[in-house]
Design a protein around this motif. Structure first.
Motif, PDB file in Angstrom:
ATOM      1  N   MET A  76       0.847  -1.180   0.000  1.00 48.78           N
ATOM      2  CA  MET A  76       0.000   0.000   0.000  1.00 48.78           C
ATOM      3  C   MET A  76       0.888   1.237   0.000  1.00 48.78           C
ATOM      4  SD  MET A  76      -2.785   1.014   2.839  1.00 48.78           S
ATOM      5  CE  MET A  76      -4.303   1.601   2.222  1.00 48.78           C
ATOM      6  N   ALA A  77       0.534   2.206  -0.797  1.00 47.57           N
ATOM      7  CA  ALA A  77       1.322   3.435  -0.931  1.00 47.57           C
ATOM      8  C   ALA A  77       0.921   4.456   0.131  1.00 47.57           C
ATOM      9  CB  ALA A  77       1.121   4.022  -2.318  1.00 47.57           C
ATOM     10  N   GLY A  78       1.737   5.469   0.257  1.00 44.00           N
ATOM     11  CA  GLY A  78       1.422   6.550   1.180  1.00 44.00           C
ATOM     12  C   GLY A  78       0.265   7.390   0.664  1.00 44.00           C
ATOM     13  N   THR A  79      -0.175   8.324   1.497  1.00 40.89           N
ATOM     14  CA  THR A  79      -1.319   9.168   1.176  1.00 40.89           C
ATOM     15  C   THR A  79      -0.937  10.636   1.340  1.00 40.89           C
ATOM     16  OG1 THR A  79      -2.786   7.478   2.061  1.00 40.89           O
ATOM     17  CG2 THR A  79      -3.718   9.655   1.758  1.00 40.89           C
ATOM     18  N   PHE A  80      -1.321  11.447   0.369  1.00 37.58           N
ATOM     19  CA  PHE A  80      -1.155  12.891   0.485  1.00 37.58           C
ATOM     20  C   PHE A  80      -2.445  13.467   1.055  1.00 37.58           C
ATOM     21  CE2 PHE A  80       2.010  12.002  -2.778  1.00 37.58           C
ATOM     22  CZ  PHE A  80       3.066  12.784  -2.357  1.00 37.58           C
ATOM     23  N   GLU A  81      -2.325  14.295   2.082  1.00 41.24           N
ATOM     24  CA  GLU A  81      -3.482  14.943   2.703  1.00 41.24           C
ATOM     25  C   GLU A  81      -3.353  16.454   2.529  1.00 41.24           C
ATOM     26  OE1 GLU A  81      -4.195  11.853   6.413  1.00 41.24           O
ATOM     27  OE2 GLU A  81      -3.188  13.752   6.788  1.00 41.24           O
ATOM     28  N   LEU A  82      -4.349  17.072   1.920  1.00 40.19           N
ATOM     29  CA  LEU A  82      -4.405  18.532   1.820  1.00 40.19           C
ATOM     30  C   LEU A  82      -5.084  19.068   3.073  1.00 40.19           C
ATOM     31  CD1 LEU A  82      -5.535  19.109  -1.853  1.00 40.19           C
ATOM     32  CD2 LEU A  82      -3.475  20.028  -0.805  1.00 40.19           C
ATOM     33  N   PHE A  83      -4.565  20.144   3.620  1.00 41.01           N
ATOM     34  CA  PHE A  83      -5.212  20.747   4.782  1.00 41.01           C
ATOM     35  C   PHE A  83      -4.888  22.241   4.839  1.00 41.01           C
ATOM     36  CE2 PHE A  83      -1.050  19.492   6.252  1.00 41.01           C
ATOM     37  CZ  PHE A  83      -0.663  20.459   7.158  1.00 41.01           C
ATOM     38  N   VAL A  84      -5.630  22.952   5.666  1.00 43.96           N
ATOM     39  CA  VAL A  84      -5.416  24.377   5.888  1.00 43.96           C
ATOM     40  C   VAL A  84      -4.788  24.521   7.272  1.00 43.96           C
ATOM     41  CG1 VAL A  84      -6.514  26.628   6.075  1.00 43.96           C
ATOM     42  CG2 VAL A  84      -7.383  24.959   4.433  1.00 43.96           C
ATOM     43  N   ASP A  85      -3.654  25.211   7.336  1.00 48.31           N
ATOM     44  CA  ASP A  85      -2.957  25.352   8.614  1.00 48.31           C
ATOM     45  C   ASP A  85      -3.538  26.505   9.442  1.00 48.31           C
ATOM     46  OD1 ASP A  85      -1.959  27.663   7.473  1.00 48.31           O
ATOM     47  OD2 ASP A  85       0.112  26.964   7.365  1.00 48.31           O
ATOM     48  N   ALA A  86      -2.934  26.780  10.585  1.00 53.47           N
ATOM     49  CA  ALA A  86      -3.422  27.817  11.499  1.00 53.47           C
ATOM     50  C   ALA A  86      -3.339  29.216  10.896  1.00 53.47           C
ATOM     51  CB  ALA A  86      -2.627  27.763  12.800  1.00 53.47           C
ATOM     52  N   ASP A  87      -2.463  29.413   9.904  1.00 53.83           N
ATOM     53  CA  ASP A  87      -2.315  30.718   9.259  1.00 53.83           C
ATOM     54  C   ASP A  87      -3.188  30.852   8.016  1.00 53.83           C
ATOM     55  OD1 ASP A  87      -0.418  31.456  11.155  1.00 53.83           O
ATOM     56  OD2 ASP A  87       1.209  30.569   9.978  1.00 53.83           O
ATOM     57  N   ALA A  88      -4.143  29.937   7.831  1.00 55.70           N
ATOM     58  CA  ALA A  88      -5.066  29.919   6.685  1.00 55.70           C
ATOM     59  C   ALA A  88      -4.342  29.717   5.361  1.00 55.70           C
ATOM     60  CB  ALA A  88      -5.930  31.174   6.653  1.00 55.70           C
ATOM     61  N   CYS A  89      -3.227  28.997   5.371  1.00 52.52           N
ATOM     62  CA  CYS A  89      -2.506  28.628   4.156  1.00 52.52           C
ATOM     63  C   CYS A  89      -2.748  27.155   3.863  1.00 52.52           C
ATOM     64  CB  CYS A  89      -1.008  28.869   4.330  1.00 52.52           C
ATOM     65  SG  CYS A  89      -0.578  30.597   4.510  1.00 52.52           S
ATOM     66  N   PHE A  90      -2.675  26.808   2.587  1.00 51.48           N
ATOM     67  CA  PHE A  90      -2.844  25.414   2.199  1.00 51.48           C
ATOM     68  C   PHE A  90      -1.512  24.689   2.317  1.00 51.48           C
ATOM     69  CE2 PHE A  90      -6.377  27.522   0.181  1.00 51.48           C
ATOM     70  CZ  PHE A  90      -7.414  26.603   0.316  1.00 51.48           C
ATOM     71  N   ARG A  91      -1.555  23.481   2.823  1.00 48.16           N
ATOM     72  CA  ARG A  91      -0.379  22.614   2.945  1.00 48.16           C
ATOM     73  C   ARG A  91      -0.800  21.197   2.612  1.00 48.16           C
ATOM     74  NH1 ARG A  91       4.081  24.563   6.073  1.00 48.16           N
ATOM     75  NH2 ARG A  91       3.636  26.563   7.028  1.00 48.16           N
ATOM     76  N   PHE A  92       0.188  20.325   2.415  1.00 48.66           N
ATOM     77  CA  PHE A  92      -0.105  18.906   2.310  1.00 48.66           C
ATOM     78  C   PHE A  92       0.908  18.146   3.148  1.00 48.66           C
ATOM     79  CE2 PHE A  92       2.696  19.745  -1.327  1.00 48.66           C
ATOM     80  CZ  PHE A  92       3.638  18.731  -1.230  1.00 48.66           C
ATOM     81  N   ARG A  93       0.518  16.969   3.571  1.00 51.97           N
ATOM     82  CA  ARG A  93       1.433  16.098   4.297  1.00 51.97           C
ATOM     83  C   ARG A  93       1.383  14.721   3.649  1.00 51.97           C
ATOM     84  NH1 ARG A  93      -1.592  17.638   9.098  1.00 51.97           N
ATOM     85  NH2 ARG A  93      -3.669  16.862   8.732  1.00 51.97           N
ATOM     86  N   LEU A  94       2.495  14.030   3.707  1.00 50.24           N
ATOM     87  CA  LEU A  94       2.592  12.665   3.197  1.00 50.24           C
ATOM     88  C   LEU A  94       2.563  11.725   4.381  1.00 50.24           C
ATOM     89  CD1 LEU A  94       3.093  10.557   0.994  1.00 50.24           C
ATOM     90  CD2 LEU A  94       5.541  11.049   1.205  1.00 50.24           C
ATOM     91  N   ARG A  95       1.592  10.819   4.375  1.00 54.33           N
ATOM     92  CA  ARG A  95       1.456   9.836   5.459  1.00 54.33           C
ATOM     93  C   ARG A  95       1.814   8.462   4.941  1.00 54.33           C
ATOM     94  NH1 ARG A  95      -0.900  11.015  10.355  1.00 54.33           N
ATOM     95  NH2 ARG A  95      -2.022  12.971  10.438  1.00 54.33           N
ATOM     96  N   ALA A  96       2.524   7.701   5.765  1.00 49.19           N
ATOM     97  CA  ALA A  96       2.849   6.308   5.463  1.00 49.19           C
ATOM     98  C   ALA A  96       1.584   5.468   5.652  1.00 49.19           C
ATOM     99  CB  ALA A  96       3.956   5.829   6.398  1.00 49.19           C
TER     100      ALA A  96
END
Length: 111
Positions: free
Chosen positions: A1-21
């Protein structure tokens, strides 16, 4: 199974993504992006460049120097009898899964 990219909005109202195993561990967190399309373009760039990326060893040649001040103890103590290290073969399997092209037949969303 591959990792997952998650899009989210941080505390400063900017868009970010994280890579999860696959086990849920966060492997990487992106820089801040002004809008969602820019963050999606960042994910595309990571997929393209990191799949076969070379490793640049910037560590000094000798053994690591002892820290000047002792590190604080972790908040949680390890559970006795539980080995949290990852076997190198497991890392190879994960890397192989990440190197698979996403545009090949059998990929999600490809007819």
């Amino acid at each position: 199974m591959a990792g997952t990219f998650e899009l989210f909005v941080d505390a400063d109202a900017c868009f970010r993504f994280r890579l999860r195993a696959p086990d849920g561990a966060v492997l990487a967190v992106s820089k801040a992006f002004a809008d969602k399309p820019a963050a999606v373009a960042g994910i595309t760039a990571v997929r393209e460049y990191a799949g076969m990326g070379l490793i640049s060893d910037l560590c000094p040649a000798g053994p690591p120097a002892a820290p000047a001040t002792p590190r604080p103890k972790a908040a949680s103590t390890p559970v006795p009898g539980v080995d949290r290290r990852v076997h190198d073969n497991d890392l190879r399997i994960r890397a192989r899964a990440l190197r698979r092209p996403t545009h090949a037949a059998g990929a999600i969303g490809v007819a």
